[in-house]
Design an enzyme around this catalytic site. Structure first.
Site, mmCIF file in Angstrom:
data_model
loop_
_atom_site.group_PDB
_atom_site.id
_atom_site.type_symbol
_atom_site.label_atom_id
_atom_site.label_comp_id
_atom_site.label_asym_id
_atom_site.label_seq_id
_atom_site.Cartn_x
_atom_site.Cartn_y
_atom_site.Cartn_z
ATOM 1 C CE LYS A 1 -1.897 2.788 2.672
ATOM 2 N NZ LYS A 1 -1.920 4.016 1.802
ATOM 3 C CD GLU B 1 12.762 -0.074 9.705
ATOM 4 O OE1 GLU B 1 13.363 0.829 10.056
ATOM 5 O OE2 GLU B 1 12.420 -1.289 9.961
ATOM 6 C CD GLU C 1 9.760 12.811 11.478
ATOM 7 O OE1 GLU C 1 8.781 12.245 11.572
ATOM 8 O OE2 GLU C 1 10.580 11.994 10.636
ATOM 9 C CB VAL D 1 0.731 6.153 11.004
ATOM 10 C CG1 VAL D 1 0.229 5.021 10.828
ATOM 11 C CG2 VAL D 1 -0.084 7.259 10.924
ATOM 12 N N GLY D 2 2.815 4.680 13.162
ATOM 13 C CA GLY D 2 3.516 3.404 13.432
ATOM 14 C C GLY D 2 2.891 2.646 14.755
ATOM 15 C CB CYS E 1 13.363 8.963 7.940
ATOM 16 S SG CYS E 1 14.233 7.764 7.140
ATOM 17 N N GLY F 1 6.898 5.011 7.943
ATOM 18 C CA GLY F 1 6.055 5.945 8.173
ATOM 19 C C GLY F 1 6.274 6.802 9.428
ATOM 20 C CB SER F 2 4.297 9.509 11.172
ATOM 21 O OG SER F 2 3.077 8.634 11.138
ATOM 22 C CB THR F 3 6.570 8.181 15.648
ATOM 23 O OG1 THR F 3 8.115 8.005 15.197
ATOM 24 C CG2 THR F 3 6.755 7.671 17.243
HETATM 25 P P1 NAD Z 1 2.312 8.338 7.476
HETATM 26 O O1 NAD Z 1 2.616 7.652 9.043
HETATM 27 O O2 NAD Z 1 1.327 9.381 7.485
HETATM 28 O O3 NAD Z 1 1.893 7.375 6.374
HETATM 29 C C1 NAD Z 1 2.525 6.225 5.992
HETATM 30 C C2 NAD Z 1 1.775 5.197 5.309
HETATM 31 O O4 NAD Z 1 0.862 4.621 6.472
HETATM 32 C C3 NAD Z 1 1.000 5.551 4.347
HETATM 33 O O5 NAD Z 1 1.037 4.636 3.268
HETATM 34 C C4 NAD Z 1 -0.268 5.896 4.780
HETATM 35 O O6 NAD Z 1 -1.328 5.926 3.954
HETATM 36 C C5 NAD Z 1 -0.540 4.742 5.687
HETATM 37 N N1 NAD Z 1 -1.347 4.948 6.864
HETATM 38 C C6 NAD Z 1 -1.848 6.033 7.469
HETATM 39 N N2 NAD Z 1 -2.556 5.765 8.550
HETATM 40 C C7 NAD Z 1 -2.648 4.443 8.546
HETATM 41 C C8 NAD Z 1 -3.357 3.757 9.697
HETATM 42 N N3 NAD Z 1 -4.129 3.977 10.590
HETATM 43 N N4 NAD Z 1 -2.893 2.277 9.281
HETATM 44 C C9 NAD Z 1 -2.309 1.894 8.196
HETATM 45 N N5 NAD Z 1 -1.665 2.637 7.559
HETATM 46 C C10 NAD Z 1 -1.711 3.777 7.651
HETATM 47 O O7 NAD Z 1 3.796 8.691 6.977
HETATM 48 P P2 NAD Z 1 4.056 9.747 5.871
HETATM 49 O O8 NAD Z 1 3.876 11.252 6.155
HETATM 50 O O9 NAD Z 1 3.524 9.276 4.535
HETATM 51 O O10 NAD Z 1 5.648 9.624 5.784
HETATM 52 C C11 NAD Z 1 6.635 10.335 6.656
HETATM 53 C C12 NAD Z 1 7.125 9.681 7.931
HETATM 54 O O11 NAD Z 1 7.721 8.765 7.427
HETATM 55 C C13 NAD Z 1 8.057 10.673 8.673
HETATM 56 O O12 NAD Z 1 7.742 10.679 9.679
HETATM 57 C C14 NAD Z 1 9.359 9.966 8.418
HETATM 58 O O13 NAD Z 1 10.367 10.249 9.187
HETATM 59 C C15 NAD Z 1 8.835 8.738 8.059
HETATM 60 N N6 NAD Z 1 10.025 7.752 7.366
HETATM 61 C C16 NAD Z 1 10.689 6.706 7.973
HETATM 62 C C17 NAD Z 1 11.679 6.344 7.235
HETATM 63 C C18 NAD Z 1 12.437 5.226 8.027
HETATM 64 O O14 NAD Z 1 13.014 4.500 7.311
HETATM 65 N N7 NAD Z 1 12.630 5.221 9.327
HETATM 66 C C19 NAD Z 1 11.888 6.450 6.142
HETATM 67 C C20 NAD Z 1 11.107 7.428 5.340
HETATM 68 C C21 NAD Z 1 10.069 8.064 5.914
#
Ligand code: NAD
Length: 497
Positions: free
Chosen positions: A196, A271, A400, A253-254, A305, A249-251
């Protein structure tokens, strides 16, 4: 300043892909959805295409296709055949490099040079490295004792079997590149994936899925579902046939993903976000360290990130380094991402730009000095910004920002530098600039981060695991660790009489 993309710069191949009717990619074919949503160019806010909004039944169909592929041709392929298919995919990505990078640039607002270098060329490198693992995943052989089993020759074996169906959920900031970080170890391990992408950056990954088919990767091995994170992402994580959730993704949502995955007893790797410190000691060479510190934060418009978003400088060099970074920030050319002359493009959306600006205002209000930047332009641009004399308790230091905003502060000695660097919820990366070998050793051990760079920053290599400590994640992408995460261990006891 030419801030908006000129779409006549797009090549014929990118144009052709953008003009397709986009749906999902399930079982090797396009599946159209009743609902769709608009994709907008971050440089202008204009709609240029529409993408399909997957529903629950689509997620079920995608996972089902991935499950069936495990028992089909893919499951029967020998490791070297998987390796060869991956090598063909790497070559196809390079052959279609211009198209893929233009599509990625239009969706994300990232510069063409960045999407070509990172999402295409480096991805091909990642695929080639991971292809090598397909023939090297091994197990162990043991002569075992089991003293309670009489008169028998007992042999113990371990196998690493493909983990099953993997759910890959990835962000927009390096959309195709991080998709490959998820897909390549899955292919090496012989597992299958439903990916996704972030809602705004689905098109390069959809093109990749077609290229995978051309490379001879059987239908159903790679499936793409697009749409909203909370709807599509959550349905995918909850699906009972998904064995591993690998999320970037973000912490915030993680944390939700971790709760869902752990509740269903699923393996998961996360991650997440970062707030990586760059630490310049008094013996660092300022001529080298200043531009590197500037680009550690300003590369990819600060949307990395592991961006070097906190700069700590020994007090003897502090003024000189801040002046140097400010001078670089003020010469960076902001412009349309499709224009090769641009050195920095828009942030990924107007809403995100406004959020980034709110951190600058918070820092100003809390007493930081805005040494440069803090101004907005066009649809989603922001001038590279330095918040100097930033204290550890300020919001822009603790959270962040994910934009081109550097917070900076001086330190007196190594103990203070270490304390400042480790005083963070995050622990993704950290860089240290010094030529003192004993200090290198001490800092490498004491910094709380998944990666410590010495005299460089943000150098990621596919042969090393890339993962975060603390709120920056669980598990790792890249390296052998990522391949093993896509396997499950089986032991076998064999009795010969
Ligand atoms: P995000 O957390 O908003 O979204 C990431 C993904 O999760 C997207 O595909 C989104 O559609 C999906 N998502 C959103 N809500 C969800 C839910 N409730 N359940 C399941 N999936 C869901 O992050 P973003 O804004 O797309 O990306 C930026 C973030 O990613 C920053 O915090 C950045 O630091 C982090 N990031 C980390 C790394 C790493 O390797 N550590 C690499 C790149 C980006």
């Amino acid at each position: 300043m030419n801030l908006e993309n000129d779409l006549s710069r797009l090549g014929e191949a990118a144009r052709g892909h953008l003009d397709r009717a986009h749906g999902l990619w399930i079982g090797g074919r396009i599946v159209m959805t009743p609902a769709s949503y608009a994709l907008t160019d971050p440089s202008s806010g204009r709609v240029f295409a529409r993408a399909g909004e997957a529903g629950g039944a689509d997620v079920d169909a995608a996972v089902d296709a991935a499950r069936r592929a495990l028992g089909g041709d893919w499951g029967r392929m020998r490791p070297h055949e998987r390796e060869e298919a991956m090598l063909r995919l790497a070559a196809l990505m390079e052959d279609h490099g211009e198209e893929l990078s233009q599509v990625e640039t239009l969706c994300s607002g990232r510069l063409l040079g960045n999407t070509l270098g990172v999402d295409v060329q480096y991805s091909a490198h990642v695929l080639r490295y991971m292809a090598g693992w397909a023939t090297k995943i091994g197990g162990e052989t043991r002569r075992i004792s089991a003293p309670y089993v009489p008169k028998a020759d007992l042999v113990g074996l371990t196998f690493r079997e493909p983990v099953g169906v993997v759910a890959g959920i990835v962000p927009w900031n390096v959309a195709l590149g991080i998709a490959i970080w998820k897909i390549a170890p899955v292919l090496a391990a012989g597992a299958t994936i439903v990916l996704k992408p972030a809602a705004s950056t689905p098109l390069s990954v959809l093109r990749l899925a077609r290229l995978a088919q051309e490379a001879g990767i059987p239908d159903g091995v790679i499936n793409i579902v697009t749409g909203s994170g909370p709807e599509v992402g959550r349905a995918l994580i909850r699906h009972p046939d998904v064995a591993l959730v690998t999320f970037t993704g973000s912490t915030a949502v993680g944390r939700q993903v971790a709760v869902e995955a752990a509740g269903a007893l699923k393996r998961h790797s996360l991650e997440l976000g970062g707030k990586s410190p760059v630490i310049l000691f008094e013996d660092a060479d300022p001529a080298e360290a200043i531009p590197q510190a500037a680009w550690a934060i300003f590369a990819n418009h600060g949307q990395n990130c592991c961006a070097g978003s906190r700069l700590y400088v020994h007090e003897s060099l502090y003024d000189r380094v801040i002046e140097g970074v400010v001078a670089i920030a003020e010469t960076i050319t902001l412009g349309a991402p499709l224009d090769p002359a641009s050195q920095m493009g828009p942030l990924f959306s107007r809403g995100h730009r406004d959020r980034v600006l709110s951190y600058v205002e918070a820092g100003r209000g809390e007493g930081a000095r805005v040494a440069t930047g803090g101004r907005a332009f066009g649809e989603a641009f922001i001038a590279p910004t330095v918040l100097a004399e930033a204290r550890a308790d300020m919001r822009p230091v603790r959270e962040e920002i994910f934009g081109p905003v550097l917070v900076a502060a001086p330190f007196r000695d190594e103990a203070e530098a270490l304390a400042l660097a480790n005083d963070s919820e995050f622990g993704l990366g950290a860089s240290v600039w010094t030529n003192d070998l004993a200090r290198v050793h001490r800092m490498t051990r004491a910094l709380e981060a998944g990666t410590v760079w010495i005299n460089c920053h943000n150098v990621l290599d596919v042969a090393l695991p890339f993962g975060g400590w603390k709120s920056s994640g669980v598990g790792a992408d890249l390296g052998e660790a990522a391949v093993l995460a896509c396997t499950r261990l089986k032991a076998s006891v064999q009795r010969y009489v």
